[in-house]
Scaffold this motif. Structure first.
Motif, PDB file in Angstrom:
ATOM      1  N   ASN A 124     -77.479  58.108 -19.671  1.00 19.79           N
ATOM      2  CA  ASN A 124     -76.617  57.001 -19.287  1.00 19.79           C
ATOM      3  C   ASN A 124     -77.000  56.498 -17.901  1.00 19.79           C
ATOM      4  OD1 ASN A 124     -75.503  58.850 -17.440  1.00 19.79           O
ATOM      5  ND2 ASN A 124     -73.866  59.421 -18.837  1.00 19.79           N
ATOM      6  N   ARG A 125     -76.207  55.614 -17.360  1.00 19.27           N
ATOM      7  CA  ARG A 125     -76.568  55.023 -16.080  1.00 19.27           C
ATOM      8  C   ARG A 125     -76.664  56.063 -14.983  1.00 19.27           C
ATOM      9  NH1 ARG A 125     -72.350  51.974 -12.420  1.00 19.27           N
ATOM     10  NH2 ARG A 125     -71.786  54.178 -12.315  1.00 19.27           N
ATOM     11  N   ASP A 126     -75.675  56.968 -14.902  1.00 21.91           N
ATOM     12  CA  ASP A 126     -75.640  57.925 -13.802  1.00 21.91           C
ATOM     13  C   ASP A 126     -76.767  58.946 -13.884  1.00 21.91           C
ATOM     14  OD1 ASP A 126     -73.397  56.652 -12.833  1.00 21.91           O
ATOM     15  OD2 ASP A 126     -71.990  58.005 -13.819  1.00 21.91           O
ATOM     16  N   SER A 127     -77.001  59.491 -15.080  1.00 23.34           N
ATOM     17  CA  SER A 127     -78.053  60.502 -15.211  1.00 23.34           C
ATOM     18  C   SER A 127     -79.430  59.883 -14.979  1.00 23.34           C
ATOM     19  CB  SER A 127     -77.985  61.168 -16.585  1.00 23.34           C
ATOM     20  OG  SER A 127     -78.091  60.209 -17.627  1.00 23.34           O
ATOM     21  N   THR A 128     -79.638  58.668 -15.472  1.00 24.96           N
ATOM     22  CA  THR A 128     -80.914  57.990 -15.268  1.00 24.96           C
ATOM     23  C   THR A 128     -81.128  57.675 -13.793  1.00 24.96           C
ATOM     24  OG1 THR A 128     -80.738  56.992 -17.463  1.00 24.96           O
ATOM     25  CG2 THR A 128     -82.327  56.012 -15.953  1.00 24.96           C
ATOM     26  N   GLU A 129     -80.072  57.230 -13.143  1.00 27.27           N
ATOM     27  CA  GLU A 129     -80.166  56.895 -11.721  1.00 27.27           C
ATOM     28  C   GLU A 129     -80.484  58.129 -10.895  1.00 27.27           C
ATOM     29  OE1 GLU A 129     -76.665  55.387  -9.270  1.00 27.27           O
ATOM     30  OE2 GLU A 129     -77.725  53.539  -9.816  1.00 27.27           O
ATOM     31  N   ALA A 130     -79.881  59.277 -11.243  1.00 22.09           N
ATOM     32  CA  ALA A 130     -80.145  60.514 -10.514  1.00 22.09           C
ATOM     33  C   ALA A 130     -81.593  60.952 -10.693  1.00 22.09           C
ATOM     34  CB  ALA A 130     -79.203  61.618 -10.998  1.00 22.09           C
ATOM     35  N   LEU A 131     -82.143  60.765 -11.889  1.00 24.55           N
ATOM     36  CA  LEU A 131     -83.519  61.173 -12.171  1.00 24.55           C
ATOM     37  C   LEU A 131     -84.524  60.257 -11.485  1.00 24.55           C
ATOM     38  CD1 LEU A 131     -85.491  62.997 -13.722  1.00 24.55           C
ATOM     39  CD2 LEU A 131     -85.324  61.389 -15.635  1.00 24.55           C
ATOM     40  N   ASP A 164     -74.930  52.600 -20.350  1.00 22.16           N
ATOM     41  CA  ASP A 164     -76.191  51.868 -20.322  1.00 22.16           C
ATOM     42  C   ASP A 164     -77.120  52.493 -19.284  1.00 22.16           C
ATOM     43  OD1 ASP A 164     -78.229  50.054 -20.483  1.00 22.16           O
ATOM     44  OD2 ASP A 164     -77.063  48.318 -19.810  1.00 22.16           O
ATOM     45  N   TRP A 165     -78.246  53.077 -19.735  1.00 27.97           N
ATOM     46  CA  TRP A 165     -79.167  53.721 -18.810  1.00 27.97           C
ATOM     47  C   TRP A 165     -80.030  52.718 -18.052  1.00 27.97           C
ATOM     48  CZ3 TRP A 165     -84.398  52.875 -19.415  1.00 27.97           C
ATOM     49  CH2 TRP A 165     -84.810  52.377 -20.653  1.00 27.97           C
ATOM     50  N   VAL A 166     -80.141  51.493 -18.565  1.00 24.70           N
ATOM     51  CA  VAL A 166     -81.063  50.519 -17.972  1.00 24.70           C
ATOM     52  C   VAL A 166     -80.704  50.202 -16.516  1.00 24.70           C
ATOM     53  CG1 VAL A 166     -82.001  48.177 -18.152  1.00 24.70           C
ATOM     54  CG2 VAL A 166     -81.653  49.552 -20.222  1.00 24.70           C
ATOM     55  N   PRO A 167     -79.437  49.921 -16.150  1.00 27.60           N
ATOM     56  CA  PRO A 167     -79.141  49.623 -14.746  1.00 27.60           C
ATOM     57  C   PRO A 167     -79.469  50.772 -13.801  1.00 27.60           C
ATOM     58  CG  PRO A 167     -77.316  48.944 -16.143  1.00 27.60           C
ATOM     59  CD  PRO A 167     -78.235  49.750 -17.003  1.00 27.60           C
ATOM     60  N   GLY A 168     -79.545  52.006 -14.325  1.00 27.35           N
ATOM     61  CA  GLY A 168     -79.879  53.143 -13.476  1.00 27.35           C
ATOM     62  C   GLY A 168     -81.354  53.453 -13.413  1.00 27.35           C
ATOM     63  N   SER A 169     -82.181  52.679 -14.134  1.00 25.11           N
ATOM     64  CA  SER A 169     -83.598  53.021 -14.251  1.00 25.11           C
ATOM     65  C   SER A 169     -84.383  52.788 -12.978  1.00 25.11           C
ATOM     66  CB  SER A 169     -84.227  52.222 -15.408  1.00 25.11           C
ATOM     67  OG  SER A 169     -84.134  50.827 -15.176  1.00 25.11           O
ATOM     68  N   GLU A 170     -83.814  52.087 -12.001  1.00 28.16           N
ATOM     69  CA  GLU A 170     -84.510  51.859 -10.738  1.00 28.16           C
ATOM     70  C   GLU A 170     -84.209  52.957  -9.728  1.00 28.16           C
ATOM     71  OE1 GLU A 170     -85.309  48.137  -7.667  1.00 28.16           O
ATOM     72  OE2 GLU A 170     -83.323  48.493  -8.477  1.00 28.16           O
ATOM     73  N   GLY A 171     -83.161  53.740  -9.975  1.00 33.21           N
ATOM     74  CA  GLY A 171     -82.845  54.838  -9.083  1.00 33.21           C
ATOM     75  C   GLY A 171     -82.171  54.442  -7.793  1.00 33.21           C
TER      76      GLY A 171
END
Length: 491
Positions: free
Chosen positions: A160-167, A378-385
């Motif tokens: 999701n957004r948070d997990s993707t952003e953290a990675l 939505d994982w996409v908004p977090g994909s930039e970190g």
């Protein structure tokens, strides 16, 4: 609303998290923490200014009292009473000055504590130290809730957004990805050191990819080819603009739409930019996967130039007010306009609306308002970190409601990324009483009004051919087919 311990009661002062508004939360804007800290800082400066003014009065009162000192041994009728009164006034002014300085010091200390807490929180997220807190609950939720239906996959409980952003915001991970390019590792480390690991390193990875392993993804020139114009009835609310974005996105042929609203001195232009569209990566459609590379790694240089050309052809004169709207990849292009010096030198970009877009690392020029719609699934908004900055002119709305992929439909990038869900969220924006959302939608309405008659023109953006497709010596060059431009809303 939770109660707050009043100042002076002896209880500690604690910041309060804003109450959630329905199924979404709001960050930034006039009700955001950053703006409140700016207001505290302004208050400190105001108190300091008052203290300086009172100090001037205090010095003048002391000078008068000192000049009257020679009369202190004279009879009362000679002015001793005036001397005493002046002395009391001077001491009272001094006391007020001391109180103002004391209050200013307390507010300054409060401001520093809040800023420190915000920086520590952002640093933890950038370093990835909280990533286990984000991944573990999602993993347990997946185990307890069962694995997704293989015919309608929904991995948003895990990704999701948070997990993707953290990675993606974890610099050690990014450095590992850049292990084959020492110069890029050095660049990433320098950025991490300069920003305290609070920025996005994804652009570095993207550029390394385009300049190394996948040169076909490197950006090339983009041309805008205009089609016919059509009169439309425009709903200029966030939901109405995202509805136009859905129509443009479904067109699927690299088209953007420019809406000309108002008349005379009150004209404004709205640019609608679609999301990523399937196709041959690096082919003629600039909104394919290679478009993500240009948007994230190169500031949308070529796409921005094509949009500027399309605006000129649509009748936008120099200095015209512009609103940019983008979904997914299109939102990155839209936000990149806000820091494109060439674009801003010609047009007055007033507002940017994005949905499902990773734009946390893009910093617009002062005075440009923006509203960003994201979904927790939505994982996409977090994909930039990078977290969207919390500023007065920048508002992020995060949808919290649970969504699923409709039965019989392809999952795509997950149910949280569906534009129809963002349209529903945008309708909630207009109905919300949140101060930040009211101010943001008011800024949008100040440019385009509430809607009405508008002229819509679609432009097909075409990326120039790859060098190897330009023909070989002694061989004829294959002619480029003329793009098919259909009227707005056509399918």
């Amino acid at each position: 609303m939770a109660e707050v311990t009043p100042w002076g009661s002896g209880g500690p002062l604690r910041p309060l998290k804003p109450e959630p508004d329905g199924h979404f939360s709001v960050r930034g804007g006039v009700a955001g923490i950053a703006f409140q800290l700016e207001e505290l800082d302004a208050g400190v400066r105001g108190l300091d200014g008052l203290a300086e003014d009172v100090t001037t009065v205090e010095i003048a009162a002391h000078r008068i009292w000192a000049e009257l000192g020679q009369y202190q041994n004279d009879p009362p009728s000679s002015g001793v009473e005036a001397l005493d009164a002046t002395g009391e006034g001077w001491r009272a002014v001094a006391k007020v000055r001391e109180e103002l300085q004391d209050i200013g010091s307390q507010v300054q200390a409060c401001l520093q504590e809040y800023e420190g807490a915000e920086q520590r929180t952002l640093s933890n997220l950038r370093l990835g130290t909280d990533s286990h807190k984000l991944w573990l609950p999602q993993f347990l939720d997946m185990l307890l809730g069962g694995f997704p239906n293989p015919y309608s996959p929904d991995l948003s409980r895990l990704l999701n957004r948070d997990s993707t952003e953290a990675l993606t915001g974890n610099y050690p991970v990014l450095v590992a990805l850049l292990g084959a390019r020492p110069e890029r590792v050095t660049e990433a480390i320098q950025m991490a050191t300069a920003t305290g690991m609070q920025g996005s390193g994804i652009p570095i990875v993207v550029r390394a990819l385009a300049e190394g392993l996948a040169p076909h993804l490197k950006p090339r020139d983009v041309k805008a080819i205009g089609g016919p114009s059509t009169d439309v009835a425009l709903d200029a609310s966030p939901a109405g603009l995202l509805s136009r974005a859905r129509s443009v996105d479904e067109d699927g042929r690299g088209t953007i739409e420019i809406l000309r609203t108002g008349s005379g001195d009150h004209e404004a232009f709205v640019v609608i930019i679609p999301g990523t569209q399937p196709g041959d990566a690096g082919g003629p459609n600039p909104f394919d996967e290679a478009g993500i590379v240009e948007a994230l790694g190169y500031g949308s240089e070529h796409t921005s130039a094509a949009i500027r050309s399309a605006l000129q052809e649509a009748g936008a004169e120099a200095g015209a007010q512009v609103v940019a709207v983008g979904y997914s990849q299109g939102g990155i292009h839209a936000m990149n306009l806000s820091q494109d010096k060439a674009f801003l030198a010609e047009y007055d970009l007033k507002y940017v609306l994005t949905a499902g877009s990773p734009v946390g690392g893009i910093h617009p020029e002062p005075g440009i308002s923006s509203l960003h719609l994201e979904h927790r699934q939505d994982w996409v908004p977090g994909s930039e970190g990078a977290i969207n900055p919390d500023t007065r002119d920048r508002v992020t709305l995060t949808l919290e409601n649970r969504v699923l992929t409709p039965s019989g439909e392809a999952p795509g990038l997950g149910p949280g990324h569906r534009l129809t869900n963002y349209e529903a969220g945008a309708r909630a924006v207009s109905a919300s009483s949140d101060p930040s959302l009211i101010a943001s939608t008011g800024a949008l309405a100040g440019v385009v009004g509430t809607g009405g008659a508008a002229t819509a023109t679609r432009f097909q953006l075409v990326r120039t051919p790859k060098p190897q497709e330009s023909g070989r010596p002694g061989m004829p060059v294959r002619p480029v087919e003329q793009p098919d431009i259909r009227p707005p809303g056509g399918r």
